[in-house]
Design a protein around this motif. Structure first.
Motif, PDB file in Angstrom:
ATOM      1  N   GLY A  21       0.809  -1.215   0.000  1.00  0.00           N
ATOM      2  CA  GLY A  21       0.000   0.000   0.000  1.00  0.00           C
ATOM      3  C   GLY A  21       0.846   1.270   0.000  1.00  0.00           C
ATOM      4  O   GLY A  21       0.351   2.341  -0.350  1.00  0.00           O
ATOM      5  N   ILE A  23       3.710   3.847  -1.372  1.00  0.00           N
ATOM      6  CA  ILE A  23       4.350   4.154  -2.653  1.00  0.00           C
ATOM      7  C   ILE A  23       5.809   4.495  -2.395  1.00  0.00           C
ATOM      8  O   ILE A  23       6.113   5.260  -1.476  1.00  0.00           O
ATOM      9  CB  ILE A  23       3.633   5.312  -3.349  1.00  0.00           C
ATOM     10  N   VAL A  24       6.686   3.902  -3.164  1.00  0.00           N
ATOM     11  CA  VAL A  24       8.124   4.151  -2.979  1.00  0.00           C
ATOM     12  C   VAL A  24       8.731   4.626  -4.297  1.00  0.00           C
ATOM     13  O   VAL A  24       8.163   4.418  -5.366  1.00  0.00           O
ATOM     14  CB  VAL A  24       8.867   2.862  -2.548  1.00  0.00           C
ATOM     15  N   PHE A 153       6.386   3.477  -7.347  1.00  0.00           N
ATOM     16  CA  PHE A 153       5.721   2.183  -7.434  1.00  0.00           C
ATOM     17  C   PHE A 153       4.999   1.891  -6.137  1.00  0.00           C
ATOM     18  O   PHE A 153       5.558   2.082  -5.057  1.00  0.00           O
ATOM     19  CB  PHE A 153       6.769   1.105  -7.716  1.00  0.00           C
ATOM     20  N   GLU A 154       3.760   1.484  -6.254  1.00  0.00           N
ATOM     21  CA  GLU A 154       3.012   1.130  -5.051  1.00  0.00           C
ATOM     22  C   GLU A 154       3.298  -0.322  -4.705  1.00  0.00           C
ATOM     23  O   GLU A 154       3.118  -1.213  -5.532  1.00  0.00           O
ATOM     24  CB  GLU A 154       1.515   1.342  -5.285  1.00  0.00           C
TER      25      GLU A 154
END
Ligand code: SF4
Lengths: 403, 179
Positions: A21, A23-24, A153-154
Protein backbone atom coordinates in the motif's frame (compact mmCIF):
# COMPACT_ATOMS: atom_id res chain seq x y z
CA UNK A 1 8.62 -8.87 9.98
CA UNK A 2 9.34 -11.19 7.07
CA UNK A 3 9.10 -10.15 3.45
CA UNK A 4 7.55 -11.62 0.36
CA UNK A 5 9.54 -11.91 -2.89
CA UNK A 6 8.34 -8.63 -4.34
CA UNK A 7 8.90 -6.81 -1.05
CA UNK A 8 12.50 -8.04 -1.00
CA UNK A 9 13.19 -6.94 -4.57
CA UNK A 10 11.65 -3.52 -3.99
CA UNK A 11 13.48 -3.08 -0.67
CA UNK A 12 16.78 -3.65 -2.47
CA UNK A 13 15.94 -0.80 -4.88
CA UNK A 14 14.61 1.92 -2.58
CA UNK A 15 15.34 3.81 0.58
CA UNK A 16 11.65 4.26 1.36
CA UNK A 17 9.67 2.10 3.73
CA UNK A 18 8.42 -1.04 1.99
CA UNK A 19 4.96 -2.12 3.09
CA UNK A 20 1.93 -3.11 1.00
CA UNK A 21 0.00 0.00 0.00
CA UNK A 22 3.00 2.35 0.38
CA UNK A 23 4.35 4.15 -2.65
CA UNK A 24 8.12 4.15 -2.98
CA UNK A 25 10.67 5.53 -5.40
CA UNK A 26 12.31 2.52 -6.98
CA UNK A 27 15.62 2.35 -8.86
CA UNK A 28 15.37 0.62 -12.21
CA UNK A 29 18.13 -1.65 -13.45
CA UNK A 30 16.79 -1.64 -17.02
CA UNK A 31 14.30 0.56 -18.89
CA UNK A 32 13.03 -0.26 -22.34
CA UNK A 33 10.58 0.82 -25.00
CA UNK A 34 9.26 -1.20 -27.92
CA UNK A 35 8.10 -0.16 -31.38
CA UNK A 36 4.57 0.58 -30.08
CA UNK A 37 4.90 3.13 -27.31
CA UNK A 38 8.54 3.84 -28.12
CA UNK A 39 7.84 6.76 -30.48
CA UNK A 40 5.74 8.45 -27.79
CA UNK A 41 8.46 7.85 -25.24
CA UNK A 42 10.84 9.67 -27.59
CA UNK A 43 8.31 12.46 -28.14
CA UNK A 44 7.74 12.96 -24.39
CA UNK A 45 11.45 12.80 -23.71
CA UNK A 46 12.37 15.41 -26.33
CA UNK A 47 9.53 17.74 -25.35
CA UNK A 48 10.55 17.66 -21.68
CA UNK A 49 14.31 17.26 -21.87
CA UNK A 50 15.41 18.44 -25.34
CA UNK A 51 18.79 16.99 -26.16
CA UNK A 52 19.70 16.04 -22.60
CA UNK A 53 21.01 12.49 -22.26
CA UNK A 54 19.14 9.68 -20.48
CA UNK A 55 20.28 8.79 -16.94
CA UNK A 56 22.34 5.88 -18.24
CA UNK A 57 22.32 4.89 -21.89
CA UNK A 58 23.81 1.49 -21.02
CA UNK A 59 20.72 0.61 -19.02
CA UNK A 60 18.31 1.91 -21.66
CA UNK A 61 17.13 -0.17 -24.63
CA UNK A 62 14.70 -0.31 -27.50
CA UNK A 63 13.21 -3.65 -28.55
CA UNK A 64 11.23 -3.91 -31.77
CA UNK A 65 8.95 -6.90 -31.83
CA UNK A 66 5.37 -5.99 -32.76
CA UNK A 67 5.62 -4.96 -36.36
CA UNK A 68 8.92 -6.51 -37.30
CA UNK A 69 10.11 -5.92 -39.94
CA UNK A 70 7.75 -3.00 -40.43
CA UNK A 71 4.69 -3.86 -42.52
CA UNK A 72 3.25 -0.35 -42.72
CA UNK A 73 4.97 2.93 -43.54
CA UNK A 74 3.76 4.38 -40.25
CA UNK A 75 5.48 1.59 -38.30
CA UNK A 76 8.65 1.96 -40.32
CA UNK A 77 8.61 5.66 -39.56
CA UNK A 78 8.05 5.08 -35.85
CA UNK A 79 10.86 2.58 -35.64
CA UNK A 80 13.20 4.92 -37.47
CA UNK A 81 12.36 7.74 -35.03
CA UNK A 82 13.40 5.46 -32.17
CA UNK A 83 16.60 4.45 -33.99
CA UNK A 84 17.56 8.09 -34.57
CA UNK A 85 17.01 8.88 -30.91
CA UNK A 86 18.98 5.78 -29.89
CA UNK A 87 21.92 6.70 -32.14
CA UNK A 88 22.02 10.21 -30.76
CA UNK A 89 22.25 8.97 -27.19
CA UNK A 90 24.23 5.77 -27.67
CA UNK A 91 21.31 3.52 -26.72
CA UNK A 92 21.32 -0.07 -27.92
CA UNK A 93 18.49 -1.19 -30.17
CA UNK A 94 17.45 -4.84 -30.28
CA UNK A 95 16.09 -4.37 -33.74
CA UNK A 96 13.45 -6.09 -35.86
CA UNK A 97 15.66 -9.15 -36.31
CA UNK A 98 15.79 -10.02 -32.61
CA UNK A 99 12.31 -11.03 -31.54
CA UNK A 100 10.11 -10.43 -28.48
CA UNK A 101 11.69 -7.80 -26.23
CA UNK A 102 10.97 -9.40 -22.85
CA UNK A 103 12.53 -12.66 -24.05
CA UNK A 104 15.56 -10.88 -25.50
CA UNK A 105 16.12 -9.19 -22.12
CA UNK A 106 16.26 -12.61 -20.47
CA UNK A 107 18.54 -14.08 -23.14
CA UNK A 108 20.90 -11.12 -22.89
CA UNK A 109 21.12 -11.51 -19.12
CA UNK A 110 19.61 -8.06 -18.59
CA UNK A 111 16.61 -9.39 -16.68
CA UNK A 112 18.07 -11.41 -13.80
CA UNK A 113 16.75 -12.62 -10.44
CA UNK A 114 16.27 -9.71 -8.07
CA UNK A 115 16.50 -6.94 -10.71
CA UNK A 116 13.92 -4.31 -11.74
CA UNK A 117 12.87 -3.65 -15.35
CA UNK A 118 10.18 -1.48 -16.97
CA UNK A 119 9.03 -1.25 -20.56
CA UNK A 120 6.07 -0.25 -22.71
CA UNK A 121 4.78 -3.82 -22.83
CA UNK A 122 1.85 -4.90 -20.67
CA UNK A 123 3.36 -8.39 -20.46
CA UNK A 124 6.70 -7.20 -19.06
CA UNK A 125 5.74 -8.97 -15.82
CA UNK A 126 6.62 -12.18 -17.68
CA UNK A 127 10.10 -11.51 -16.24
CA UNK A 128 8.74 -12.88 -12.95
CA UNK A 129 9.63 -16.23 -14.57
CA UNK A 130 13.29 -15.49 -13.81
CA UNK A 131 12.63 -13.78 -10.47
CA UNK A 132 12.92 -10.28 -11.96
CA UNK A 133 10.45 -7.52 -11.13
CA UNK A 134 9.29 -6.51 -14.62
CA UNK A 135 6.47 -4.02 -15.15
CA UNK A 136 4.73 -2.63 -18.18
CA UNK A 137 4.09 1.11 -18.07
CA UNK A 138 2.82 3.94 -20.22
CA UNK A 139 4.90 6.28 -22.34
CA UNK A 140 4.99 9.07 -19.73
CA UNK A 141 6.32 6.70 -17.08
CA UNK A 142 8.89 5.19 -19.41
CA UNK A 143 10.14 8.57 -20.68
CA UNK A 144 10.62 9.59 -17.05
CA UNK A 145 12.39 6.29 -16.36
CA UNK A 146 14.73 6.86 -19.33
CA UNK A 147 15.68 10.26 -17.92
CA UNK A 148 15.93 9.48 -14.21
CA UNK A 149 16.45 5.72 -13.90
CA UNK A 150 13.62 5.67 -11.38
CA UNK A 151 9.93 5.15 -11.12
CA UNK A 152 7.39 5.42 -8.32
CA UNK A 153 5.72 2.18 -7.43
CA UNK A 154 3.01 1.13 -5.05
CA UNK A 155 4.09 -1.94 -3.07
CA UNK A 156 1.40 -4.50 -3.86
CA UNK A 157 0.03 -7.06 -1.45
CA UNK A 158 1.16 -10.64 -2.13
CA UNK A 159 -1.16 -13.62 -2.57
CA UNK A 160 0.20 -17.12 -2.09
CA UNK A 161 -1.22 -19.59 -4.61
CA UNK A 162 -0.60 -23.22 -3.67
CA UNK A 163 -1.18 -25.85 -6.34
CA UNK A 164 -2.17 -29.23 -4.94
CA UNK A 165 -1.64 -32.50 -6.76
CA UNK A 166 -0.20 -33.46 -10.11
CA UNK A 167 -1.82 -32.67 -13.47
CA UNK A 168 -2.52 -35.55 -15.86
CA UNK A 169 0.60 -36.61 -17.81
CA UNK A 170 -0.69 -35.13 -21.08
CA UNK A 171 -1.33 -31.70 -19.60
CA UNK A 172 1.45 -29.14 -19.98
CA UNK A 173 2.34 -25.72 -18.59
CA UNK A 174 -0.24 -23.99 -20.78
CA UNK A 175 -3.02 -26.22 -19.47
CA UNK A 176 -1.99 -25.41 -15.92
CA UNK A 177 -1.87 -21.70 -16.79
CA UNK A 178 -5.28 -21.66 -18.48
CA UNK A 179 -6.71 -23.58 -15.54
CA UNK A 180 -5.40 -20.88 -13.21
CA UNK A 181 -7.00 -18.22 -15.44
CA UNK A 182 -10.21 -20.17 -15.01
CA UNK A 183 -9.94 -20.66 -11.23
CA UNK A 184 -8.45 -17.31 -10.22
CA UNK A 185 -10.45 -15.23 -12.69
CA UNK A 186 -9.59 -11.54 -12.63
CA UNK A 187 -10.29 -10.92 -8.94
CA UNK A 188 -8.34 -13.36 -6.73
CA UNK A 189 -4.90 -11.88 -7.43
CA UNK A 190 -6.06 -8.50 -8.79
CA UNK A 191 -3.52 -5.72 -8.16
CA UNK A 192 -1.42 -8.19 -6.14
CA UNK A 193 1.82 -10.06 -6.67
CA UNK A 194 1.33 -13.82 -6.77
CA UNK A 195 3.75 -16.46 -5.50
CA UNK A 196 3.06 -19.90 -6.95
CA UNK A 197 3.98 -22.97 -4.92
CA UNK A 198 3.46 -26.71 -5.18
CA UNK A 199 4.92 -29.66 -7.04
CA UNK A 200 3.14 -28.83 -10.27
CA UNK A 201 5.01 -25.53 -10.66
CA UNK A 202 8.25 -26.68 -9.04
CA UNK A 203 8.91 -29.09 -11.89
CA UNK A 204 8.20 -26.61 -14.69
CA UNK A 205 11.15 -25.95 -17.01
CA UNK A 206 12.10 -22.42 -18.09
CA UNK A 207 9.67 -22.42 -21.01
CA UNK A 208 6.88 -23.58 -18.70
CA UNK A 209 7.62 -20.90 -16.13
CA UNK A 210 7.52 -18.28 -18.88
CA UNK A 211 4.13 -19.60 -19.98
CA UNK A 212 2.68 -19.34 -16.49
CA UNK A 213 4.14 -15.95 -15.62
CA UNK A 214 3.15 -14.46 -18.98
CA UNK A 215 -0.53 -14.87 -18.18
CA UNK A 216 -0.54 -13.30 -14.73
CA UNK A 217 -1.58 -10.17 -16.65
CA UNK A 218 -4.74 -11.99 -17.76
CA UNK A 219 -5.42 -12.84 -14.10
CA UNK A 220 -5.18 -9.07 -13.38
CA UNK A 221 -2.12 -9.60 -11.17
CA UNK A 222 0.85 -7.26 -10.92
CA UNK A 223 3.37 -10.08 -11.34
CA UNK A 224 3.84 -13.78 -10.56
CA UNK A 225 6.88 -15.52 -9.10
CA UNK A 226 7.76 -19.21 -8.76
CA UNK A 227 10.26 -18.96 -5.91
CA UNK A 228 10.85 -22.68 -5.45
CA UNK A 229 11.40 -23.56 -9.08
CA UNK A 230 13.90 -26.40 -9.30
CA UNK A 231 17.60 -25.68 -9.78
CA UNK A 232 17.17 -21.94 -9.51
CA UNK A 233 18.55 -19.28 -7.24
CA UNK A 234 15.47 -17.10 -7.20
CA UNK A 235 14.71 -14.61 -4.48
CA UNK A 236 12.87 -16.48 -1.72
CA UNK A 237 10.15 -15.16 0.55
CA UNK A 238 10.89 -15.16 4.28
CA UNK A 239 9.17 -17.95 6.20
CA UNK A 240 7.27 -15.34 8.22
CA UNK A 241 6.30 -13.18 5.23
CA UNK A 242 2.79 -11.78 5.34
CA UNK A 243 0.30 -12.68 2.63
CA UNK A 244 -2.94 -10.89 1.92
CA UNK A 245 -4.46 -14.25 1.05
CA UNK A 246 -3.51 -17.91 0.63
CA UNK A 247 -5.38 -19.73 -2.12
CA UNK A 248 -5.28 -23.43 -2.84
CA UNK A 249 -5.98 -24.80 -6.31
CA UNK A 250 -6.38 -28.52 -6.90
CA UNK A 251 -4.71 -29.51 -10.17
CA UNK A 252 -4.64 -33.26 -9.72
CA UNK A 253 -5.47 -35.15 -12.92
CA UNK A 254 -5.95 -31.82 -14.70
CA UNK A 255 -6.81 -32.49 -18.36
CA UNK A 256 -5.86 -30.17 -21.29
CA UNK A 257 -7.64 -26.80 -21.20
CA UNK A 258 -8.91 -24.39 -23.85
CA UNK A 259 -9.89 -20.72 -23.44
CA UNK A 260 -12.95 -19.80 -25.49
CA UNK A 261 -13.77 -16.37 -26.85
CA UNK A 262 -14.23 -13.71 -25.59
CA UNK A 263 -11.64 -13.86 -22.82
CA UNK A 264 -8.69 -15.86 -21.49
CA UNK A 265 -10.73 -16.53 -18.36
CA UNK A 266 -13.54 -18.36 -20.20
CA UNK A 267 -11.80 -21.71 -19.92
CA UNK A 268 -13.15 -25.23 -20.35
CA UNK A 269 -11.74 -28.75 -20.49
CA UNK A 270 -10.59 -29.61 -24.01
CA UNK A 271 -13.24 -32.34 -24.18
CA UNK A 272 -15.99 -29.71 -24.11
CA UNK A 273 -14.77 -28.03 -27.34
CA UNK A 274 -13.51 -30.98 -29.34
CA UNK A 275 -14.73 -31.20 -32.90
CA UNK A 276 -15.17 -27.48 -33.46
CA UNK A 277 -13.97 -26.49 -36.98
CA UNK A 278 -10.60 -24.72 -37.09
CA UNK A 279 -9.30 -22.61 -40.00
CA UNK A 280 -5.93 -21.61 -38.69
CA UNK A 281 -3.43 -22.25 -35.93
CA UNK A 282 -0.77 -20.07 -34.37
CA UNK A 283 2.18 -21.37 -32.34
CA UNK A 284 4.29 -18.63 -30.83
CA UNK A 285 3.99 -15.43 -28.72
CA UNK A 286 5.69 -14.54 -25.47
CA UNK A 287 3.60 -17.27 -23.83
CA UNK A 288 4.57 -20.27 -26.00
CA UNK A 289 7.39 -19.23 -28.31
CA UNK A 290 10.34 -21.18 -26.87
CA UNK A 291 12.20 -24.15 -28.38
CA UNK A 292 10.41 -26.59 -26.02
CA UNK A 293 7.03 -25.38 -27.31
CA UNK A 294 7.88 -26.07 -30.95
CA UNK A 295 9.53 -29.38 -30.08
CA UNK A 296 6.30 -30.45 -28.36
CA UNK A 297 4.24 -29.36 -31.39
CA UNK A 298 6.53 -31.37 -33.65
CA UNK A 299 6.09 -34.49 -31.51
CA UNK A 300 2.43 -34.37 -32.40
CA UNK A 301 2.86 -33.32 -36.03
CA UNK A 302 5.60 -35.76 -36.97
CA UNK A 303 4.31 -38.31 -39.43
CA UNK A 304 1.25 -36.17 -40.15
CA UNK A 305 0.48 -33.14 -42.27
CA UNK A 306 -1.44 -29.94 -41.59
CA UNK A 307 -4.89 -30.56 -43.03
CA UNK A 308 -5.53 -29.06 -46.44
CA UNK A 309 -7.19 -25.66 -46.10
CA UNK A 310 -5.79 -25.05 -42.61
CA UNK A 311 -2.97 -22.55 -42.05
CA UNK A 312 -0.50 -23.26 -39.27
CA UNK A 313 1.63 -20.22 -38.46
CA UNK A 314 4.84 -20.84 -36.53
CA UNK A 315 6.58 -17.84 -34.97
CA UNK A 316 9.65 -18.40 -32.76
CA UNK A 317 9.89 -15.86 -29.92
CA UNK A 318 13.43 -14.78 -30.69
CA UNK A 319 16.28 -15.08 -33.13
CA UNK A 320 18.07 -17.32 -30.62
CA UNK A 321 15.12 -19.69 -30.50
CA UNK A 322 14.97 -19.62 -34.30
CA UNK A 323 18.66 -20.52 -34.49
CA UNK A 324 18.18 -23.29 -31.96
CA UNK A 325 15.24 -24.69 -33.92
CA UNK A 326 17.26 -24.55 -37.14
CA UNK A 327 20.16 -26.39 -35.50
CA UNK A 328 17.88 -29.12 -34.16
CA UNK A 329 16.13 -29.56 -37.49
CA UNK A 330 12.79 -28.64 -35.92
CA UNK A 331 11.95 -25.81 -38.33
CA UNK A 332 12.69 -28.00 -41.33
CA UNK A 333 10.49 -30.74 -39.91
CA UNK A 334 7.63 -28.34 -39.11
CA UNK A 335 7.94 -26.91 -42.61
CA UNK A 336 7.65 -30.38 -44.08
CA UNK A 337 4.50 -30.96 -42.05
CA UNK A 338 2.98 -27.95 -43.81
CA UNK A 339 3.60 -25.13 -41.30
CA UNK A 340 4.25 -21.55 -42.39
CA UNK A 341 7.48 -20.39 -40.73
CA UNK A 342 7.62 -16.68 -39.90
CA UNK A 343 10.46 -14.57 -38.58
CA UNK A 344 10.85 -14.08 -34.81
CA UNK A 345 8.61 -11.59 -33.00
CA UNK A 346 5.05 -11.26 -31.78
CA UNK A 347 3.58 -12.41 -35.11
CA UNK A 348 -0.19 -12.35 -35.24
CA UNK A 349 -0.57 -12.05 -31.47
CA UNK A 350 -1.38 -8.36 -31.77
CA UNK A 351 -2.53 -6.28 -34.66
CA UNK A 352 0.73 -5.27 -36.20
CA UNK A 353 2.08 -8.12 -38.18
CA UNK A 354 1.48 -11.23 -40.21
CA UNK A 355 -1.12 -13.76 -39.23
CA UNK A 356 -4.31 -11.85 -38.45
CA UNK A 357 -7.70 -13.49 -38.81
CA UNK A 358 -10.62 -12.50 -41.03
CA UNK A 359 -14.28 -12.43 -40.05
CA UNK A 360 -15.53 -15.92 -39.27
CA UNK A 361 -12.05 -17.45 -39.41
CA UNK A 362 -11.64 -19.71 -36.38
CA UNK A 363 -8.13 -19.69 -34.99
CA UNK A 364 -6.60 -21.85 -32.31
CA UNK A 365 -3.59 -20.15 -30.81
CA UNK A 366 -0.93 -20.56 -28.15
CA UNK A 367 -1.11 -16.81 -27.40
CA UNK A 368 -2.36 -15.26 -24.20
CA UNK A 369 -5.28 -13.09 -25.24
CA UNK A 370 -8.39 -13.73 -27.25
CA UNK A 371 -10.33 -10.54 -26.65
CA UNK A 372 -12.49 -9.60 -29.64
CA UNK A 373 -10.45 -7.91 -32.36
CA UNK A 374 -7.03 -8.52 -30.82
CA UNK A 375 -5.79 -10.89 -33.55
CA UNK A 376 -8.28 -9.85 -36.19
CA UNK A 377 -12.00 -10.39 -36.65
CA UNK A 378 -12.20 -14.15 -36.18
CA UNK A 379 -12.92 -15.95 -32.89
CA UNK A 380 -9.73 -17.17 -31.16
CA UNK A 381 -9.33 -20.18 -28.89
CA UNK A 382 -6.27 -20.42 -26.66
CA UNK A 383 -4.53 -23.72 -26.03
CA UNK A 384 -1.18 -25.48 -25.65
CA UNK A 385 1.21 -26.12 -28.56
CA UNK A 386 0.25 -29.80 -28.48
CA UNK A 387 -3.47 -29.04 -28.78
CA UNK A 388 -2.87 -26.47 -31.55
CA UNK A 389 -0.76 -29.00 -33.49
CA UNK A 390 -3.35 -31.75 -33.11
CA UNK A 391 -6.15 -29.39 -34.13
CA UNK A 392 -4.31 -28.33 -37.28
CA UNK A 393 -3.85 -31.95 -38.33
CA UNK A 394 -7.56 -32.67 -37.83
CA UNK A 395 -8.99 -29.32 -38.96
CA UNK A 396 -11.01 -29.29 -35.76
CA UNK A 397 -10.25 -28.78 -32.10
CA UNK A 398 -8.48 -31.96 -31.00
CA UNK A 399 -6.02 -33.32 -28.47
CA UNK A 400 -2.81 -35.32 -28.96
CA UNK A 401 -4.78 -38.53 -28.37
CA UNK A 402 -6.91 -37.84 -31.45
CA UNK A 403 -4.13 -38.01 -34.08
CA UNK B 1 0.33 23.14 -8.38
CA UNK B 2 -2.06 21.15 -6.26
CA UNK B 3 -3.89 22.64 -3.31
CA UNK B 4 -3.60 21.00 0.07
CA UNK B 5 -7.26 21.48 0.98
CA UNK B 6 -9.89 20.73 -1.60
CA UNK B 7 -13.48 21.77 -1.18
CA UNK B 8 -16.28 21.25 -3.61
CA UNK B 9 -19.75 20.05 -4.36
CA UNK B 10 -19.89 16.29 -4.76
CA UNK B 11 -21.39 14.06 -7.41
CA UNK B 12 -21.95 10.55 -6.10
CA UNK B 13 -21.86 8.11 -9.02
CA UNK B 14 -24.70 5.81 -8.07
CA UNK B 15 -26.84 3.48 -10.14
CA UNK B 16 -30.64 3.42 -10.25
CA UNK B 17 -30.72 1.55 -6.92
CA UNK B 18 -28.61 4.21 -5.26
CA UNK B 19 -25.43 2.12 -4.83
CA UNK B 20 -21.99 3.35 -5.84
CA UNK B 21 -21.13 2.10 -9.32
CA UNK B 22 -18.12 -0.24 -9.31
CA UNK B 23 -15.64 -1.11 -12.09
CA UNK B 24 -16.38 1.97 -14.18
CA UNK B 25 -14.06 1.35 -17.13
CA UNK B 26 -12.21 3.75 -19.37
CA UNK B 27 -14.67 3.23 -22.23
CA UNK B 28 -17.48 4.41 -19.96
CA UNK B 29 -15.35 7.32 -18.81
CA UNK B 30 -14.04 8.37 -22.20
CA UNK B 31 -15.19 6.31 -25.15
CA UNK B 32 -12.66 5.18 -27.74
CA UNK B 33 -14.69 6.93 -30.44
CA UNK B 34 -13.16 10.21 -29.22
CA UNK B 35 -9.55 9.08 -28.96
CA UNK B 36 -8.56 11.11 -32.02
CA UNK B 37 -8.98 14.34 -30.01
CA UNK B 38 -5.56 15.54 -28.88
CA UNK B 39 -6.42 18.89 -27.32
CA UNK B 40 -7.24 18.36 -23.62
CA UNK B 41 -9.55 21.38 -23.54
CA UNK B 42 -11.89 19.64 -26.02
CA UNK B 43 -12.22 16.39 -24.08
CA UNK B 44 -14.55 17.69 -21.36
CA UNK B 45 -17.89 17.18 -23.14
CA UNK B 46 -17.23 13.43 -23.46
CA UNK B 47 -16.52 12.70 -19.79
CA UNK B 48 -18.68 9.80 -18.52
CA UNK B 49 -20.34 9.93 -21.94
CA UNK B 50 -20.88 6.18 -21.91
CA UNK B 51 -21.98 5.69 -18.30
CA UNK B 52 -25.66 4.88 -18.00
CA UNK B 53 -27.49 7.64 -16.13
CA UNK B 54 -24.55 10.07 -16.18
CA UNK B 55 -24.25 11.11 -19.81
CA UNK B 56 -25.20 14.70 -18.98
CA UNK B 57 -22.49 14.97 -16.34
CA UNK B 58 -20.30 17.43 -18.31
CA UNK B 59 -23.23 19.87 -18.51
CA UNK B 60 -24.01 19.65 -14.80
CA UNK B 61 -20.52 19.65 -13.41
CA UNK B 62 -18.92 22.87 -12.18
CA UNK B 63 -15.28 23.78 -11.64
CA UNK B 64 -13.93 22.30 -8.41
CA UNK B 65 -16.69 19.70 -8.04
CA UNK B 66 -15.61 16.38 -6.55
CA UNK B 67 -16.52 13.02 -8.03
CA UNK B 68 -17.28 10.07 -5.73
CA UNK B 69 -17.12 6.64 -7.40
CA UNK B 70 -17.17 2.92 -6.56
CA UNK B 71 -14.23 0.54 -6.35
CA UNK B 72 -11.84 -0.17 -9.25
CA UNK B 73 -12.52 3.14 -10.95
CA UNK B 74 -10.75 3.43 -14.31
CA UNK B 75 -10.50 -0.27 -15.14
CA UNK B 76 -9.62 -1.29 -18.69
CA UNK B 77 -7.32 0.49 -21.09
CA UNK B 78 -4.40 2.76 -20.29
CA UNK B 79 -5.78 5.83 -22.08
CA UNK B 80 -4.68 9.11 -20.52
CA UNK B 81 -7.80 10.81 -21.93
CA UNK B 82 -9.85 9.15 -19.19
CA UNK B 83 -8.01 11.41 -16.74
CA UNK B 84 -7.65 14.42 -19.01
CA UNK B 85 -11.39 14.74 -19.65
CA UNK B 86 -11.88 15.53 -15.94
CA UNK B 87 -8.95 17.94 -16.00
CA UNK B 88 -10.71 19.70 -18.90
CA UNK B 89 -13.91 20.03 -16.83
CA UNK B 90 -11.82 21.36 -13.94
CA UNK B 91 -13.10 18.58 -11.68
CA UNK B 92 -11.50 19.12 -8.26
CA UNK B 93 -10.77 15.50 -7.31
CA UNK B 94 -11.96 11.93 -7.66
CA UNK B 95 -12.66 9.93 -4.54
CA UNK B 96 -13.08 6.14 -4.72
CA UNK B 97 -12.43 3.10 -2.52
CA UNK B 98 -9.86 1.95 -5.13
CA UNK B 99 -8.63 2.76 -8.62
CA UNK B 100 -7.21 0.51 -11.33
CA UNK B 101 -3.41 0.53 -11.17
CA UNK B 102 -2.90 2.20 -14.55
CA UNK B 103 -5.60 4.82 -14.00
CA UNK B 104 -4.07 5.69 -10.65
CA UNK B 105 -0.59 6.04 -12.21
CA UNK B 106 -1.90 8.23 -15.03
CA UNK B 107 -3.76 10.52 -12.63
CA UNK B 108 -0.85 10.84 -10.22
CA UNK B 109 1.57 11.50 -13.09
CA UNK B 110 -0.53 14.36 -14.36
CA UNK B 111 -0.92 15.90 -10.90
CA UNK B 112 -4.64 15.21 -10.74
CA UNK B 113 -5.87 14.47 -7.20
CA UNK B 114 -7.14 10.91 -6.85
CA UNK B 115 -8.00 10.06 -3.26
CA UNK B 116 -8.91 6.72 -1.73
CA UNK B 117 -11.70 6.50 0.81
CA UNK B 118 -12.06 2.95 2.05
CA UNK B 119 -15.37 3.51 3.85
CA UNK B 120 -17.07 5.34 1.01
CA UNK B 121 -19.58 2.58 0.33
CA UNK B 122 -20.81 2.68 3.92
CA UNK B 123 -21.09 6.46 3.99
CA UNK B 124 -23.05 6.48 0.79
CA UNK B 125 -25.41 3.72 1.92
CA UNK B 126 -25.89 5.47 5.27
CA UNK B 127 -26.72 8.72 3.50
CA UNK B 128 -23.68 10.52 4.88
CA UNK B 129 -22.60 11.51 1.38
CA UNK B 130 -25.15 12.66 -1.17
CA UNK B 131 -24.91 14.39 -4.49
CA UNK B 132 -25.00 18.12 -3.85
CA UNK B 133 -23.28 17.95 -0.45
CA UNK B 134 -20.13 19.98 0.02
CA UNK B 135 -17.03 18.02 0.94
CA UNK B 136 -13.73 19.28 2.27
CA UNK B 137 -10.62 17.08 2.07
CA UNK B 138 -7.16 17.70 3.46
CA UNK B 139 -5.00 15.57 1.18
CA UNK B 140 -2.07 15.59 3.60
CA UNK B 141 -3.80 14.46 6.79
CA UNK B 142 -6.71 12.62 5.22
CA UNK B 143 -9.18 14.60 7.31
CA UNK B 144 -12.42 15.20 5.48
CA UNK B 145 -15.68 16.81 6.37
CA UNK B 146 -19.15 16.86 4.94
CA UNK B 147 -19.44 20.60 5.42
CA UNK B 148 -23.21 21.07 5.14
CA UNK B 149 -24.05 18.14 7.44
CA UNK B 150 -21.16 18.84 9.81
CA UNK B 151 -19.97 15.24 9.56
CA UNK B 152 -16.28 14.42 10.06
CA UNK B 153 -15.03 11.73 7.67
CA UNK B 154 -11.67 10.16 6.96
CA UNK B 155 -9.90 9.32 3.71
CA UNK B 156 -6.43 7.92 2.96
CA UNK B 157 -3.87 10.74 3.02
CA UNK B 158 -1.77 11.05 -0.12
CA UNK B 159 1.50 9.17 0.19
CA UNK B 160 4.71 11.23 0.15
CA UNK B 161 5.42 10.41 -3.49
CA UNK B 162 1.94 11.22 -4.74
CA UNK B 163 2.01 14.45 -2.78
CA UNK B 164 5.42 15.44 -4.16
CA UNK B 165 4.24 14.99 -7.74
CA UNK B 166 0.93 16.69 -6.96
CA UNK B 167 2.66 19.70 -5.44
CA UNK B 168 5.14 19.99 -8.30
CA UNK B 169 2.34 19.89 -10.88
CA UNK B 170 3.14 16.68 -12.75
CA UNK B 171 5.69 13.89 -12.94
CA UNK B 172 8.03 15.73 -15.33
CA UNK B 173 7.96 18.96 -13.33
CA UNK B 174 8.66 17.00 -10.19
CA UNK B 175 11.61 15.28 -11.86
CA UNK B 176 13.06 18.60 -12.99
CA UNK B 177 12.72 20.10 -9.52
CA UNK B 178 14.89 17.24 -8.25
CA UNK B 179 17.67 17.77 -10.74
S1 SF4 C 1 3.55 -11.90 -28.06
FE1 SF4 C 1 1.63 -10.78 -27.84
S2 SF4 C 1 1.29 -10.52 -25.65
FE2 SF4 C 1 3.43 -11.13 -25.96
S3 SF4 C 1 4.57 -9.20 -26.06
FE3 SF4 C 1 4.02 -9.74 -28.16
S4 SF4 C 1 2.08 -8.72 -28.56
FE4 SF4 C 1 2.37 -8.70 -26.35
Amino acid sequence: MGRTVIEKIIAAHTRDEVRPGRIVWMDLDVRTARDFGGPNVVKNFEREYDDAPPADARKTFFTFDLCAPACTIKSADNQQACRDFARKHGIEVYDVDRGIGSHVLIEEGLARPGTTVVGTDSHMNILGAVGCLGQGMGDVDVAFAFKTGKTWFEVPATVKVVLKGRPAPRADAKDLTLFLCRELGTKTIALAAAEFYGEAVRRLDFAGRVTLCSMVTEMAGIIGFIPEAENRSEVQADPDAEYADVVEVDVSELPPQVALPPSPNTVKDLAAVKGLRVDSGFIGSCTNGRTEDFARALEILEGHHVRKGVMLKVVPATRKVYEDLLGKGILQALFECGAIILNPGCGGCAEGHAGLTGKGEVEISTGNRNFPGKQGLGPVYLASPAVVAASCIRGEVAGPEDV
Amino acid sequence: MGERVLQGKIWVLTDSRGSLIEDIDTDQIYHNAHLHITDTAQMGPFALGNLEGWKDFPKKCGAGDILVAGRNFGAGSSRQQAVDCFVALKVGAILAPSFSAIYFRNAVNSGFPVVRGLSLETWVSQGKLRTGDTLRIDVITGEARNVGRGLPLEVAPMSRVQLDIYEAGDLFKYGKALA
